[in-house]
Enzyme design. Sequence first.
Site, PDB file in Angstrom:
ATOM      1  N   GLN A 106      -3.504  -6.411  10.871  1.00 21.38           N
ATOM      2  CA  GLN A 106      -4.185  -6.493  12.167  1.00 21.38           C
ATOM      3  C   GLN A 106      -3.364  -7.396  13.085  1.00 21.38           C
ATOM      4  OE1 GLN A 106      -8.520  -7.127  11.827  1.00 21.38           O
ATOM      5  NE2 GLN A 106      -8.315  -6.770   9.622  1.00 21.38           N
ATOM      6  N   LYS A 204       4.358  10.967   9.254  1.00 21.72           N
ATOM      7  CA  LYS A 204       2.977  11.331   8.952  1.00 21.72           C
ATOM      8  C   LYS A 204       2.132  11.258  10.219  1.00 21.72           C
ATOM      9  CE  LYS A 204       1.610   6.636   7.520  1.00 21.72           C
ATOM     10  NZ  LYS A 204       1.227   5.770   6.406  1.00 21.72           N
ATOM     11  N   GLY A 237      -2.711   6.576  -1.419  1.00 23.82           N
ATOM     12  CA  GLY A 237      -2.855   7.956  -0.963  1.00 23.82           C
ATOM     13  C   GLY A 237      -1.623   8.454  -0.236  1.00 23.82           C
TER      14      GLY A 237
END
Length: 339
Positions: A106, A204, A237
């Site tokens: 963040q 991606k 993932g």
Amino acid sequence: MSSNSEPKLISGNANMPLAKAIARRMSLHRGVNVGLVDARVERFNDGEIFVEVYENVRGEDMFIIQPTSNPANDNLMELLIMADALRRSSAARVTAVLPYFGYARQDRRTKARTPITAKMVANMLVGSGIERVLTMDLHAAQIQGFFDIPVDNLYASPVFALDIKHAFKNQMSDLMIVSPDVGGVARARELAKRLNAPLAIVDKRREKAGEIAEMTVIGDVTGKTCLIVDDICDTAGTLCKAAEVLLEAGAKEVHAYITHGVMSGPAVDRVTASVMKSLVITDSIEPTAAIKNAPNIRIVPTAPIFAQAILNIWNGTSVSSLFEADTLGPIYDGMYDPD
């Protein structure tokens, strides 16, 4: 540097095995016993954290070893409270050694009305009395600028380069370094340069956070042994999907080198069942039993580089010298002996 003879180490509960390993390495370097300062870090029944330091630390150069990994909030509070305890005990200087800097993802406002939590955590660390930070592979290099104190950011790439040259010594001409996204290109390029290897990128696109809509390989990976390089593996993932896409694009086999093995939720099961031949992580975050027992996950130690960095800070000598293979090689001497 402290007027006393040796640097002093203290550790919270986040990664005690790494802290003890750093102390052992420093003992070897110094030729004297460098142990962890005797202290207790406990919790009241309601979860509040209590710290008590049993040894005199007045005038000492203190190093708190505490990655802010899962549970991030508890480990962060332990670090802040230990720093406060040391400052109130008249320590000469307090350095936070964060092998993994939590909340680093963040680091900017990606949408309206969102926080920059990495900056807030930096303010908290400085406010607790910490005067210097030593960390490894910050998620974003600009986080160093969030602090108004010195920040030494070590890199895992020189350590990974040593490991790759040992593990893939017969395949060096076939290696292809791969960044799993466009944002990690600089990190991957750094390792590729050290190995004199070509670079590819997996582009991606996400529909929403945590869900990947499409992946495209930029570069020719046909017949190559691909090494995916990144700083964090969370749920794995993206990593496992990238490995599949690379094989579909013609790669011979796929391995991964990731600095921080966060390994949340189904990550270990995903990696174990994936098409990747191996995943190499560091021990910046204490590995779980599942990680240690996974057949295709290997752990590279960071204690040698952290021990030397702490000694360099204590001595007032260069930390950036540890970025070079000529300096780092002897520190890992014996681990990667040529056959």
